[in-house]
Design a protein around this motif. Structure first.
Motif, PDB file in Angstrom:
ATOM      1  N   GLU B   5       0.839  -1.214   0.000  1.00 33.23           N
ATOM      2  CA  GLU B   5       0.000   0.000   0.000  1.00 33.23           C
ATOM      3  C   GLU B   5       0.870   1.258   0.000  1.00 33.23           C
ATOM      4  O   GLU B   5       0.583   2.220  -0.710  1.00 33.23           O
ATOM      5  CB  GLU B   5      -0.918   0.011   1.229  1.00 33.23           C
ATOM      6  CG  GLU B   5      -2.083  -0.965   1.124  1.00 33.23           C
ATOM      7  CD  GLU B   5      -2.841  -1.116   2.444  1.00 33.23           C
ATOM      8  OE1 GLU B   5      -4.073  -1.103   2.406  1.00 33.23           O
ATOM      9  OE2 GLU B   5      -2.192  -1.239   3.506  1.00 33.23           O
ATOM     10  N   THR B   6       1.918   1.231   0.818  1.00 34.39           N
ATOM     11  CA  THR B   6       2.805   2.392   0.900  1.00 34.39           C
ATOM     12  C   THR B   6       3.492   2.644  -0.442  1.00 34.39           C
ATOM     13  O   THR B   6       3.576   3.781  -0.914  1.00 34.39           O
ATOM     14  CB  THR B   6       3.877   2.172   2.000  1.00 34.39           C
ATOM     15  OG1 THR B   6       3.222   1.788   3.202  1.00 34.39           O
ATOM     16  CG2 THR B   6       4.679   3.442   2.246  1.00 34.39           C
ATOM     17  N   ILE B   7       3.959   1.567  -1.067  1.00 32.98           N
ATOM     18  CA  ILE B   7       4.639   1.714  -2.361  1.00 32.98           C
ATOM     19  C   ILE B   7       3.651   2.218  -3.419  1.00 32.98           C
ATOM     20  O   ILE B   7       3.963   3.121  -4.202  1.00 32.98           O
ATOM     21  CB  ILE B   7       5.304   0.380  -2.784  1.00 32.98           C
ATOM     22  CG1 ILE B   7       6.486   0.080  -1.846  1.00 32.98           C
ATOM     23  CG2 ILE B   7       5.769   0.432  -4.236  1.00 32.98           C
ATOM     24  CD1 ILE B   7       7.112  -1.294  -2.035  1.00 32.98           C
ATOM     25  N   LEU B   8       2.444   1.661  -3.398  1.00 30.73           N
ATOM     26  CA  LEU B   8       1.427   2.090  -4.360  1.00 30.73           C
ATOM     27  C   LEU B   8       1.143   3.582  -4.209  1.00 30.73           C
ATOM     28  O   LEU B   8       1.108   4.328  -5.198  1.00 30.73           O
ATOM     29  CB  LEU B   8       0.143   1.275  -4.139  1.00 30.73           C
ATOM     30  CG  LEU B   8      -1.059   1.647  -5.003  1.00 30.73           C
ATOM     31  CD1 LEU B   8      -0.737   1.465  -6.478  1.00 30.73           C
ATOM     32  CD2 LEU B   8      -2.277   0.797  -4.627  1.00 30.73           C
ATOM     33  N   GLU B   9       0.985   4.015  -2.965  1.00 30.82           N
ATOM     34  CA  GLU B   9       0.711   5.428  -2.714  1.00 30.82           C
ATOM     35  C   GLU B   9       1.911   6.284  -3.141  1.00 30.82           C
ATOM     36  O   GLU B   9       1.749   7.337  -3.753  1.00 30.82           O
ATOM     37  CB  GLU B   9       0.415   5.618  -1.225  1.00 30.82           C
ATOM     38  CG  GLU B   9      -0.440   6.825  -0.937  1.00 30.82           C
ATOM     39  CD  GLU B   9      -0.831   6.888   0.532  1.00 30.82           C
ATOM     40  OE1 GLU B   9      -1.594   6.002   0.971  1.00 30.82           O
ATOM     41  OE2 GLU B   9      -0.355   7.804   1.225  1.00 30.82           O
ATOM     42  N   GLY B  10       3.131   5.785  -2.842  1.00 35.45           N
ATOM     43  CA  GLY B  10       4.348   6.516  -3.198  1.00 35.45           C
ATOM     44  C   GLY B  10       4.510   6.673  -4.707  1.00 35.45           C
ATOM     45  O   GLY B  10       5.146   7.613  -5.189  1.00 35.45           O
ATOM     46  N   LEU B  11       3.923   5.745  -5.448  1.00 29.97           N
ATOM     47  CA  LEU B  11       4.012   5.812  -6.916  1.00 29.97           C
ATOM     48  C   LEU B  11       2.891   6.671  -7.503  1.00 29.97           C
ATOM     49  O   LEU B  11       2.803   6.843  -8.716  1.00 29.97           O
ATOM     50  CB  LEU B  11       3.951   4.399  -7.513  1.00 29.97           C
ATOM     51  CG  LEU B  11       5.186   3.519  -7.244  1.00 29.97           C
ATOM     52  CD1 LEU B  11       4.908   2.071  -7.646  1.00 29.97           C
ATOM     53  CD2 LEU B  11       6.409   4.045  -7.994  1.00 29.97           C
ATOM     54  N   GLY B  12       2.044   7.204  -6.643  1.00 33.55           N
ATOM     55  CA  GLY B  12       0.958   8.061  -7.123  1.00 33.55           C
ATOM     56  C   GLY B  12      -0.334   7.308  -7.396  1.00 33.55           C
ATOM     57  O   GLY B  12      -1.227   7.834  -8.070  1.00 33.55           O
ATOM     58  N   GLY B  13      -0.416   6.083  -6.899  1.00 39.17           N
ATOM     59  CA  GLY B  13      -1.653   5.307  -7.057  1.00 39.17           C
ATOM     60  C   GLY B  13      -1.767   4.674  -8.432  1.00 39.17           C
ATOM     61  O   GLY B  13      -0.954   4.930  -9.331  1.00 39.17           O
ATOM     62  N   PHE B  14      -2.773   3.831  -8.594  1.00 40.31           N
ATOM     63  CA  PHE B  14      -2.946   3.101  -9.859  1.00 40.31           C
ATOM     64  C   PHE B  14      -3.115   4.032 -11.065  1.00 40.31           C
ATOM     65  O   PHE B  14      -2.689   3.712 -12.165  1.00 40.31           O
ATOM     66  CB  PHE B  14      -4.151   2.151  -9.766  1.00 40.31           C
ATOM     67  CG  PHE B  14      -3.849   0.889  -9.002  1.00 40.31           C
ATOM     68  CD1 PHE B  14      -2.854   0.015  -9.440  1.00 40.31           C
ATOM     69  CD2 PHE B  14      -4.546   0.571  -7.850  1.00 40.31           C
ATOM     70  CE1 PHE B  14      -2.568  -1.149  -8.741  1.00 40.31           C
ATOM     71  CE2 PHE B  14      -4.264  -0.595  -7.142  1.00 40.31           C
ATOM     72  CZ  PHE B  14      -3.275  -1.449  -7.591  1.00 40.31           C
ATOM     73  N   LEU B  36       4.353  12.980  -9.610  1.00 42.05           N
ATOM     74  CA  LEU B  36       3.443  12.409  -8.604  1.00 42.05           C
ATOM     75  C   LEU B  36       4.119  11.323  -7.761  1.00 42.05           C
ATOM     76  O   LEU B  36       3.518  10.780  -6.840  1.00 42.05           O
ATOM     77  CB  LEU B  36       2.191  11.838  -9.279  1.00 42.05           C
ATOM     78  CG  LEU B  36       1.301  12.861 -10.010  1.00 42.05           C
ATOM     79  CD1 LEU B  36       0.126  12.160 -10.675  1.00 42.05           C
ATOM     80  CD2 LEU B  36       0.815  13.931  -9.045  1.00 42.05           C
ATOM     81  N   VAL B  37       5.371  10.995  -8.107  1.00 42.28           N
ATOM     82  CA  VAL B  37       6.094   9.979  -7.336  1.00 42.28           C
ATOM     83  C   VAL B  37       6.646  10.636  -6.069  1.00 42.28           C
ATOM     84  O   VAL B  37       7.313  11.667  -6.135  1.00 42.28           O
ATOM     85  CB  VAL B  37       7.234   9.361  -8.174  1.00 42.28           C
ATOM     86  CG1 VAL B  37       8.062   8.396  -7.339  1.00 42.28           C
ATOM     87  CG2 VAL B  37       6.657   8.657  -9.400  1.00 42.28           C
ATOM     88  N   ASP B  38       6.302  10.056  -4.947  1.00 44.28           N
ATOM     89  CA  ASP B  38       6.669  10.611  -3.639  1.00 44.28           C
ATOM     90  C   ASP B  38       7.849   9.795  -3.076  1.00 44.28           C
ATOM     91  O   ASP B  38       7.658   8.723  -2.496  1.00 44.28           O
ATOM     92  CB  ASP B  38       5.430  10.526  -2.730  1.00 44.28           C
ATOM     93  CG  ASP B  38       5.676  11.123  -1.351  1.00 44.28           C
ATOM     94  OD1 ASP B  38       6.848  11.304  -0.976  1.00 44.28           O
ATOM     95  OD2 ASP B  38       4.678  11.403  -0.664  1.00 44.28           O
ATOM     96  N   ASP B  39       9.049  10.335  -3.259  1.00 46.45           N
ATOM     97  CA  ASP B  39      10.259   9.611  -2.844  1.00 46.45           C
ATOM     98  C   ASP B  39      10.237   9.271  -1.360  1.00 46.45           C
ATOM     99  O   ASP B  39      10.581   8.159  -0.959  1.00 46.45           O
ATOM    100  CB  ASP B  39      11.517  10.456  -3.121  1.00 46.45           C
ATOM    101  CG  ASP B  39      11.745  10.681  -4.600  1.00 46.45           C
ATOM    102  OD1 ASP B  39      10.811  10.458  -5.386  1.00 46.45           O
ATOM    103  OD2 ASP B  39      12.869  11.076  -4.960  1.00 46.45           O
TER     104      ASP B  39
END
Lengths: 148, 76
Positions: B5-14, B36-39
């Protein structure tokens, strides 16, 4: 634990692998091998259980350690084309057993590096000792690394 | 929040993900918008490293890359 060369070729320092993840040892230290053109049989680098095998890469677990051998760079993009698997996930293998057949020369001709990083996954750098110096030639099955 | 979930959110979602391809130790991700990628978010997932080149993002997660990619798909 002794780690054996999966392919024959010229030994290259990990930091000289043209891929930042390998070069910066993000998944672990080790050595890489620039394979000979006829190094078409990739051997298991250690005896153990196959944790994960892809056409272009394998992770073998042995003595609670993981050894990764990656055949070429960005070769995931080939979707297995040109690679023949001789082992499966969770299978026990012996060091030196043929696990993948491939054509490093074809990988190069396709515009990719055929270099084979051999990684002691998540190892401390001081625990992994190269047994062959970069620049020297190694034969498949020859001792490559000692992992304390 | 799970690692997936954290990685998905960090990538800006689907909505921001074109493709995720696991490769032994890393998730090779093609995104729509690199901004939108949140490092920081991705790093908070306990990843090993992050490589970005335009819209190509590589999230180095270690040997569980295939499982994490499956977990992310399961969130869809």
């Amino acid at each position: 634990m002794r780690v054996f060369a999966p392919v024959s070729g010229k030994v290259v320092a990990m930091e000289d692998v043209p891929d930042p993840v390998f070069a910066q040892a993000i998944v672990g230290p080790g050595l890489a091998i620039e394979p000979d053109a006829d190094a078409t049989k990739a051997l298991a680098p250690v005896s153990g259980r196959i944790a994960k095998i892809h056409p272009h890469a394998v992770v073998i677990e042995a003595e609670a350690k993981g050894v990764l051998a990656h055949l070429g760079l960005n070769t995931v993009e080939l979707n297995g084309q040109g690679f023949t698997l001789h082992a499966a996930d969770n299978e026990d293998v012996q060091a030196g057993q043929i696990i993948i057949e491939w054509d490093p020369q074809a990988v190069r001709e396709g515009g990719r590096s055929a270099i084979v990083p051999v990684v002691a996954m998540q190892a401390k750098a001081e625990d992994v000792h190269g047994l062959v110096a970069p620049g020297e030639h190694v034969n498949a099955g020859q001792a490559l690394l000692e992992w304390d | 929040m799970s690692k997936a979930e954290t990685i998905l959110e960090g990538l800006g979602g689907f909505d921001n993900i074109v493709e995720i391809e696991p490769c032994i130790t890393r998730l090779r991700v093609q995104v729509n918008d690199a901004a939108l990628v949140d490092d920081a978010k991705l790093k908070s997932a306990g990843i090993f490293g992050l490589m970005k080149s335009g819209t190509a993002v590589q999230v180095v997660v270690g040997p569980e890359a295939d499982n994490i990619a499956d977990d992310i798909e399961d969130l869809r």
